[in-house]
Motif scaffolding. Structure first.
Motif, PDB file in Angstrom:
ATOM      1  N   LEU A  73      26.227  43.922  44.141  1.00 14.06           N
ATOM      2  CA  LEU A  73      26.995  43.437  42.842  1.00 14.06           C
ATOM      3  C   LEU A  73      28.470  43.901  42.951  1.00 14.06           C
ATOM      4  N   ILE A  74      28.766  44.918  43.906  1.00 15.99           N
ATOM      5  CA  ILE A  74      30.044  45.514  44.133  1.00 15.99           C
ATOM      6  C   ILE A  74      30.673  44.118  45.277  1.00 15.99           C
ATOM      7  N   ALA A  75      29.707  43.841  46.186  1.00 16.89           N
ATOM      8  CA  ALA A  75      30.230  42.948  47.135  1.00 16.89           C
ATOM      9  C   ALA A  75      30.429  41.599  46.445  1.00 16.89           C
ATOM     10  N   ALA A  76      29.758  41.110  45.552  1.00 19.48           N
ATOM     11  CA  ALA A  76      30.272  40.028  44.599  1.00 19.48           C
ATOM     12  C   ALA A  76      31.375  40.144  43.996  1.00 19.48           C
ATOM     13  N   SER A  77      31.842  41.197  43.601  1.00 13.10           N
ATOM     14  CA  SER A  77      33.050  41.526  42.604  1.00 13.10           C
ATOM     15  C   SER A  77      34.168  41.454  44.036  1.00 13.10           C
ATOM     16  N   ILE A  78      33.909  41.948  45.085  1.00 13.57           N
ATOM     17  CA  ILE A  78      35.024  42.038  46.176  1.00 13.57           C
ATOM     18  C   ILE A  78      35.040  40.270  46.534  1.00 13.57           C
ATOM     19  N   ALA A  79      33.959  39.694  46.626  1.00 10.71           N
ATOM     20  CA  ALA A  79      34.146  38.338  47.337  1.00 10.71           C
ATOM     21  C   ALA A  79      34.743  37.437  46.285  1.00 10.71           C
ATOM     22  N   GLU A  80      34.615  37.622  44.966  1.00 14.14           N
ATOM     23  CA  GLU A  80      35.406  36.759  44.130  1.00 14.14           C
ATOM     24  C   GLU A  80      36.885  36.886  44.174  1.00 14.14           C
ATOM     25  N   LEU A  81      37.279  38.146  44.435  1.00 13.18           N
ATOM     26  CA  LEU A  81      38.712  38.427  44.627  1.00 13.18           C
ATOM     27  C   LEU A  81      39.303  38.038  46.102  1.00 13.18           C
ATOM     28  N   ALA A  82      38.300  38.104  46.826  1.00 11.61           N
ATOM     29  CA  ALA A  82      38.551  37.550  48.300  1.00 11.61           C
ATOM     30  C   ALA A  82      38.762  36.157  48.329  1.00 11.61           C
ATOM     31  N   SER A  83      38.090  35.429  47.662  1.00 12.08           N
ATOM     32  CA  SER A  83      38.079  34.015  47.526  1.00 12.08           C
ATOM     33  C   SER A  83      39.338  33.524  46.769  1.00 12.08           C
ATOM     34  N   ALA A  84      39.581  34.389  45.621  1.00 15.59           N
ATOM     35  CA  ALA A  84      40.694  33.671  44.732  1.00 15.59           C
ATOM     36  C   ALA A  84      42.217  34.316  45.649  1.00 15.59           C
ATOM     37  N   VAL A  85      42.161  35.420  46.166  1.00 14.12           N
ATOM     38  CA  VAL A  85      43.417  35.976  46.968  1.00 14.12           C
ATOM     39  C   VAL A  85      43.144  36.232  48.480  1.00 14.12           C
ATOM     40  N   PRO A  86      42.838  35.388  49.157  1.00 14.00           N
ATOM     41  CA  PRO A  86      42.723  35.882  50.728  1.00 14.00           C
ATOM     42  C   PRO A  86      43.807  36.441  51.336  1.00 14.00           C
TER      43      PRO A  86
END
Length: 433
Positions: A12-25
């Motif tokens: 779940l933490i990884a999903a939150s990080i992935a969301e931010l990484a996708s929005a602001v790589p």
């Protein structure tokens, strides 16, 4: 069970990080995300997130280097039964490994992708061979001891609390969800590929970790010998019990040693990019030195050397006191967790409105639920992981992670007040605000 539980939470933490990484790589990772999601408080939140994250990775690098050094010394000790490994021996191996692993990152930039692919291949091969060996050896632990027995030798009365405290090991095992995000400026289509890579990392980590642990548990015949081993590296004793021969144990250790060395090279890349990002934004002392990209070597050459220098200093700390060294490297989970929290919590409190959705975006209530659970987990376990690992605690066995994290955070705060006028903030920020 603790590994499975912590894997679920870290998914779940990884999903939150992935969301931010996708929005602001961005190579800055949580440093940049916290600067955006915290809105008007972004500069100070980004400052703390960036420093916490970089410090965590530096200590993580030192911890892996110490493991590599202990592996080397223990391999030698396998063939010298009377030998008791000494801290100075591990220190020498530590310093040698520190600089030998640094050189490819400095001078072999074009070969690094091949090395990372080789590391993945060796990890899979090592897993398959180790599990097969564990399955075919004549002696095994009983299924009852592997699946149903519970031993609480910590001194804590509550088995539930011991279970939660034991999730610390799982937190190390499942890997850091932000690791791939630091390569955002070196991969094609990062908004799409970073979330995919994070997903692949956690699928592979979960499956390989589960099979490896099951194999190890069946291979441990004498748990007391593992706990009281003299190698300063418990895996050596486990591998000694599985094939019951020094040569067989050496083979298994080599299968673990080679991908770990390549992992060190990968972490060098991550740490140096993090330091370079902070220096580029004038958040480090001598930023004009460490914020440069070498045109000759096409990498942040000075930041890479700085990584190796800091790790060498930590090696001298290990030589003087293993307890002090453990205090530094033991703060890895706390510092990295705080850096994630600094990015995810403002994202949640701002109703997920301060960054534009990327290719991967959790819509509606799913996003709120995942971000909310991630924040609760991180806040709860930052506290839990500060408790001593066993009771009664002594000066040598005390968990100093809370003291170290607090002291480093105080340093970061003081440095903020000194540096805040010169601090530029993330240079990639303007593109996303």
């Amino acid at each position: 069970m603790t590994s499975i539980a912590v894997e679920i939470c870290y998914w779940l933490i990884a999903a939150s990080i992935a969301e931010l990484a996708s929005a602001v790589p961005s190579a800055g990772g949580v440093y940049h995300w916290a600067s955006i999601t915290a809105g008007p408080h972004g500069r100070v939140c980004g400052w703390f997130a960036g420093w916490w994250n970089v410090m965590a990775w530096i200590f993580g690098l030192a911890a892996i280097l110490q493991i590599v050094a202990a592996q080397l010394v223990s391999m030698y000790a396998l063939f010298h039964p009377g030998m008791v490994p000494q801290r100075w021996q591990i220190f020498i191996a530590y310093v040698i490994c520190t600089w030998l692993c640094c050189f490819p990152v400095l001078f072999a930039n074009k070969a690094l992708p091949m090395m990372e692919s080789l590391a993945g291949s060796l990890t899979v091969v090592g897993l398959i061979v180790t599990v097969i060996v564990c399955a075919v050896v004549p002696k095994h632990a009983t299924s009852t001891s592997v699946w149903t027995e519970w031993q609480n030798a910590t001194g804590y009365e509550s088995n539930v609390f011991v279970f939660l405290l034991g999730m610390l090991n799982g937190a190390f095992a499942c890997g850091s969800p932000d690791v791939i995000s630091h390569l955002a400026e070196e991969v094609p289509s990062p908004s799409i590929n970073l979330p995919k890579a994070i997903l692949a990392q956690f699928i592979a980590g979960f499956l390989t970790g589960i099979f490896y642990l099951i194999g190890m548990f069946y291979g441990i015949i004498n748990l007391t010998a593992v706990v009281e081993n003299s190698y300063l590296f418990p895996l050596t004793e486990i591998y000694r019990q599985i094939p019951s021969s020094a040569a067989g144990s050496l083979g298994l250790l080599i299968l673990a040693f080679l991908p770990t060395v390549l992992q060190v090279i990968g972490i060098y890349i991550i740490v140096s990019r993090g330091l370079w990002t902070l220096a580029r934004d004038n958040a480090l002392p001598f930023s004009n030195v460490f914020g440069r990209i070498s045109h000759k070597h096409r990498n942040p050459f000075n930041s890479i050397v700085l990584c190796a220098g800091i790790c060498t200093v930590l090696g001298f700390i290990y030589l003087g006191s293993s307890t002090a060294f453990s205090a530094f490297v033991g703060s890895f989970v706390l510092l990295s967790s705080l850096s994630y929290l600094m990015a995810i919590l403002p994202h949640l409190l701002s109703k997920r409105s301060r960054i534009p959705p990327g290719w991967f975006w959790m819509k509606g209530g799913i996003g709120y639920a995942v971000n909310g659970f991630s924040c609760v987990y991180l806040m709860a376990f930052v506290v839990i992981f500060c408790f001593p690992f066993a009771l009664p605690a002594t000066a040598g066995t005390m968990n100093y992670a809370s003291l170290m994290t607090g002291s480093l955070s105080l340093f970061i705060a003081i440095f903020w007040y000194w540096r805040r006028k010169e601090y530029l903030g993330p240079q990639a920020l303007e593109r996303h605000v």
